[in-house]
Design a protein around this motif. Structure first.
Motif, PDB file in Angstrom:
ATOM      1  N   ALA A  24     -17.200 -18.440  16.124  1.00  0.00           N
ATOM      2  CA  ALA A  24     -17.912 -19.392  16.974  1.00  0.00           C
ATOM      3  C   ALA A  24     -19.353 -18.958  17.212  1.00  0.00           C
ATOM      4  N   PHE A  25     -19.561 -17.665  17.318  1.00  0.00           N
ATOM      5  CA  PHE A  25     -20.901 -17.158  17.620  1.00  0.00           C
ATOM      6  C   PHE A  25     -21.850 -17.320  16.424  1.00  0.00           C
ATOM      7  N   VAL A  26     -21.273 -17.379  15.219  1.00  0.00           N
ATOM      8  CA  VAL A  26     -22.098 -17.528  14.015  1.00  0.00           C
ATOM      9  C   VAL A  26     -22.945 -18.792  14.100  1.00  0.00           C
ATOM     10  N   ASN A  27     -22.371 -19.889  14.630  1.00  0.00           N
ATOM     11  CA  ASN A  27     -23.087 -21.162  14.710  1.00  0.00           C
ATOM     12  C   ASN A  27     -24.226 -21.130  15.722  1.00  0.00           C
ATOM     13  N   GLN A  28     -24.192 -20.172  16.654  1.00  0.00           N
ATOM     14  CA  GLN A  28     -25.258 -20.108  17.659  1.00  0.00           C
ATOM     15  C   GLN A  28     -26.477 -19.323  17.170  1.00  0.00           C
ATOM     16  N   ILE A  29     -26.330 -18.626  16.070  1.00  0.00           N
ATOM     17  CA  ILE A  29     -27.435 -17.808  15.566  1.00  0.00           C
ATOM     18  C   ILE A  29     -28.409 -18.700  14.801  1.00  0.00           C
ATOM     19  N   ASP A  30     -29.670 -18.664  15.186  1.00  0.00           N
ATOM     20  CA  ASP A  30     -30.726 -19.461  14.554  1.00  0.00           C
ATOM     21  C   ASP A  30     -31.725 -18.502  13.922  1.00  0.00           C
ATOM     22  N   LEU A  31     -31.643 -18.343  12.603  1.00  0.00           N
ATOM     23  CA  LEU A  31     -32.512 -17.400  11.919  1.00  0.00           C
ATOM     24  C   LEU A  31     -33.946 -17.905  11.803  1.00  0.00           C
ATOM     25  N   THR A  32     -34.198 -19.134  12.173  1.00  0.00           N
ATOM     26  CA  THR A  32     -35.579 -19.627  12.170  1.00  0.00           C
ATOM     27  C   THR A  32     -36.299 -19.273  13.458  1.00  0.00           C
ATOM     28  N   ASN A  33     -35.558 -18.728  14.431  1.00  0.00           N
ATOM     29  CA  ASN A  33     -36.148 -18.343  15.722  1.00  0.00           C
ATOM     30  C   ASN A  33     -36.395 -16.829  15.693  1.00  0.00           C
ATOM     31  N   SER A  34     -37.674 -16.423  15.728  1.00  0.00           N
ATOM     32  CA  SER A  34     -38.028 -15.000  15.645  1.00  0.00           C
ATOM     33  C   SER A  34     -37.483 -14.209  16.822  1.00  0.00           C
ATOM     34  N   SER A  35     -37.484 -14.822  18.015  1.00  0.00           N
ATOM     35  CA  SER A  35     -36.996 -14.094  19.189  1.00  0.00           C
ATOM     36  C   SER A  35     -35.511 -13.812  19.089  1.00  0.00           C
ATOM     37  N   VAL A  36     -34.761 -14.729  18.434  1.00  0.00           N
ATOM     38  CA  VAL A  36     -33.322 -14.505  18.256  1.00  0.00           C
ATOM     39  C   VAL A  36     -33.098 -13.281  17.379  1.00  0.00           C
ATOM     40  N   ILE A  37     -33.863 -13.201  16.315  1.00  0.00           N
ATOM     41  CA  ILE A  37     -33.729 -12.048  15.422  1.00  0.00           C
ATOM     42  C   ILE A  37     -34.142 -10.772  16.135  1.00  0.00           C
ATOM     43  N   LEU A  38     -35.233 -10.835  16.897  1.00  0.00           N
ATOM     44  CA  LEU A  38     -35.733  -9.652  17.589  1.00  0.00           C
ATOM     45  C   LEU A  38     -34.742  -9.153  18.644  1.00  0.00           C
ATOM     46  N   GLN A  39     -34.091 -10.082  19.340  1.00  0.00           N
ATOM     47  CA  GLN A  39     -33.227  -9.714  20.456  1.00  0.00           C
ATOM     48  C   GLN A  39     -31.751  -9.644  20.071  1.00  0.00           C
ATOM     49  N   TYR A  40     -31.436  -9.883  18.804  1.00  0.00           N
ATOM     50  CA  TYR A  40     -30.042  -9.926  18.379  1.00  0.00           C
ATOM     51  C   TYR A  40     -29.383  -8.550  18.586  1.00  0.00           C
ATOM     52  N   GLY A  41     -28.364  -8.529  19.412  1.00  0.00           N
ATOM     53  CA  GLY A  41     -27.630  -7.287  19.686  1.00  0.00           C
ATOM     54  C   GLY A  41     -28.375  -6.307  20.567  1.00  0.00           C
ATOM     55  N   ALA A  42     -29.586  -6.686  21.043  1.00  0.00           N
ATOM     56  CA  ALA A  42     -30.376  -5.742  21.843  1.00  0.00           C
ATOM     57  C   ALA A  42     -29.691  -5.412  23.165  1.00  0.00           C
ATOM     58  N   GLY A  43     -28.968  -6.395  23.700  1.00  0.00           N
ATOM     59  CA  GLY A  43     -28.276  -6.153  24.965  1.00  0.00           C
ATOM     60  C   GLY A  43     -27.252  -5.037  24.835  1.00  0.00           C
ATOM     61  N   THR A  44     -26.483  -5.076  23.746  1.00  0.00           N
ATOM     62  CA  THR A  44     -25.489  -4.028  23.522  1.00  0.00           C
ATOM     63  C   THR A  44     -26.152  -2.684  23.260  1.00  0.00           C
ATOM     64  N   GLN A  45     -27.260  -2.720  22.502  1.00  0.00           N
ATOM     65  CA  GLN A  45     -27.978  -1.470  22.263  1.00  0.00           C
ATOM     66  C   GLN A  45     -28.497  -0.864  23.560  1.00  0.00           C
ATOM     67  N   LYS A  46     -28.986  -1.746  24.461  1.00  0.00           N
ATOM     68  CA  LYS A  46     -29.471  -1.263  25.760  1.00  0.00           C
ATOM     69  C   LYS A  46     -28.316  -0.678  26.571  1.00  0.00           C
ATOM     70  N   LYS A  47     -27.170  -1.351  26.547  1.00  0.00           N
ATOM     71  CA  LYS A  47     -26.014  -0.821  27.274  1.00  0.00           C
ATOM     72  C   LYS A  47     -25.540   0.495  26.654  1.00  0.00           C
ATOM     73  N   MET A  48     -25.636   0.586  25.327  1.00  0.00           N
ATOM     74  CA  MET A  48     -25.281   1.848  24.674  1.00  0.00           C
ATOM     75  C   MET A  48     -26.216   2.975  25.102  1.00  0.00           C
ATOM     76  N   ALA A  49     -27.506   2.667  25.217  1.00  0.00           N
ATOM     77  CA  ALA A  49     -28.467   3.675  25.652  1.00  0.00           C
ATOM     78  C   ALA A  49     -28.169   4.128  27.079  1.00  0.00           C
ATOM     79  N   ASP A  50     -27.891   3.154  27.967  1.00  0.00           N
ATOM     80  CA  ASP A  50     -27.549   3.500  29.355  1.00  0.00           C
ATOM     81  C   ASP A  50     -26.267   4.309  29.413  1.00  0.00           C
ATOM     82  N   PHE A  51     -25.298   3.896  28.604  1.00  0.00           N
ATOM     83  CA  PHE A  51     -24.016   4.608  28.571  1.00  0.00           C
ATOM     84  C   PHE A  51     -24.205   6.041  28.074  1.00  0.00           C
ATOM     85  N   SER A  52     -24.992   6.212  27.003  1.00  0.00           N
ATOM     86  CA  SER A  52     -25.243   7.547  26.458  1.00  0.00           C
ATOM     87  C   SER A  52     -25.928   8.427  27.486  1.00  0.00           C
ATOM     88  N   GLU A  53     -26.876   7.842  28.248  1.00  0.00           N
ATOM     89  CA  GLU A  53     -27.565   8.611  29.285  1.00  0.00           C
ATOM     90  C   GLU A  53     -26.589   9.059  30.367  1.00  0.00           C
TER      91      GLU A  53
END
Length: 379
Positions: free
Chosen positions: A53-82
């Motif tokens: 279902a999430f595949v249909n929400q991804i818009d590769l023509t939107n630069s911000s989507v590509i830039l922020q894709y998975g960034a939330g999890t990466q940020k949580k991983m960084a906080d978790f690692s700290e």
């Protein structure tokens, strides 16, 4: 520390928001054409549907989507690692090891202060029981203080073990979440490169318009950027994979220390105390045996002395009773002396007689010479 990891989610979620602060959006399943088979064996059926279902929400023509894709999890991983790093840094298992060494040192110092081993204490003749009780009281006080600190560490370590279980669960959640992002991104990338990008390329070739060619090139660039973003997420997932055994290693160290503390408190110290009771009992028995031995030795010594004296007295008495009024040696000596005296007397008498005879002859000679001289004068 008990609530430190409560803020980290334990259910994987997918979102296109960069750093979600509130409740994260739940993607709804939507029918779609299946992509080329990718490894999704670690996901449940519901998670697989969420990915599709999430595949249909991804818009590769939107630069911000590509830039922020998975960034939330990466940020949580960084906080978790700290947070995980802080949890490890605040531990001082060396202190626990030092405390366990202190217990061993106290027991060893007590055991070897007089002589090697408990029985070595009994080799001196002073009042050892009083000294042993004093040393035991001192050692027990020190050990009890150390044990209190160890028990506090044990409680904390048990809490840490539970927290590390929570950390492992959170890390597993992020691993799944990253895997879902990667799987969804790869599926979307396959769709675009297999469907949308060929359409734009064909359109650009058909129309020959520069804007159509640019649109195709822009989409291809977006696909390349998105592919790099997925690669970054795979690197993050690798870190997540490496974190799992690290958590277990720290947890294993904590568990080992808990077991050592438990063994010291439950086994070593009670055993030492029971040995102390036995040592005191042995010392009492040793002193009683020593006293009895001294009495026995003194009795034997007195019996030996009396027997020796009795022997000497009996022998002397027997000798005196068998002895005559005058010893034969005395008679022999007296007889020899008497004979010697008689011999001397007889020799003196003989010498006297001989001298008288010589004197008589001399007087006769003198008398003859005198007579002769007188005759000569008268003539």
């Amino acid at each position: 520390m008990s609530n430190e990891f409560e803020a980290f989610a334990t259910t994987p979620t997918l979102t296109l928001e960069p750093f979600p602060q509130e409740k994260q959006a739940v993607v709804q399943p939507a029918p779609e054409k299946e992509a080329e088979a990718l490894d999704d064996s670690i996901l449940t059926e519901e998670e697989k549907k969420a990915v599709d279902a999430f595949v249909n929400q991804i818009d590769l023509t939107n630069s911000s989507v590509i830039l922020q894709y998975g960034a939330g999890t990466q940020k949580k991983m960084a906080d978790f690692s700290e947070s995980a790093l802080e949890n490890v840094k605040t531990k001082d298992l060396g202190e626990v090891g030092d405390l366990l060494s202190d217990v061993v040192r106290e027991l060893k110092d007590f055991d070897e202060e007089e002589e090697k081993g408990f029985l070595g204490i009994f080799k001196k003749t002073s009042n050892k029981i009083t000294a042993m009780k004093a040393k035991y009281a001192k050692a027990e006080t020190n050990i009890n203080q150390i044990v209190k600190v160890l028990e506090n560490h044990q409680v904390q370590l048990l809490k840490d073990v539970a927290i590390l279980d929570k950390m492992y669960e959170v890390n597993l959640t992020y691993f799944k979440e990253l895997s879902m992002y990667i799987l969804a991104g790869k599926k979307k990338l396959q769709q675009v490169r297999n469907e949308k990008l060929p359409e734009l390329l064909q359109k650009a070739q058909q129309t020959g318009l520069p804007e159509d060619a640019q649109a195709a090139k822009d989409l291809d660039s977006m696909c390349n950027r998105f592919e790099k973003k997925i690669h970054d997420l795979e690197l993050t997932r690798t870190i997540c994979i490496q974190t799992a055994p690290q958590i277990r290693l720290v947890q294993g160290n904590d568990t080992l220390m808990v077991e050592k503390i438990q063994s010291t408190v439950v086994n070593t110290i009670p055993l030492w105390k029971s040995q102390m009771v036995l040592a005191l009992g042995v010392e009492h028995s040793a002193q009683a045996a020593a006293a009895q031995r001294e009495v026995t030795d003194m009795t034997n010594e007195l019996l030996k002395r009396n027997a020796e004296k009795l022997k000497i007295a009996t022998i002397e008495t027997a000798k005196e009773s068998e002895r005559g009024i005058v010893d034969i040696e005395t008679l022999k000596t007296t007889n020899e002396s008497l004979i010697s005296t008689l011999d001397e007397v007889m020799k003196i008498q003989q010498d006297g007689r001989q001298k008288r005879q010589e004197a008589e002859r001399e007087m006769q000679r003198l008398e003859g010479e005198l007579k002769q001289k007188l005759l000569q004068v008268q003539a």
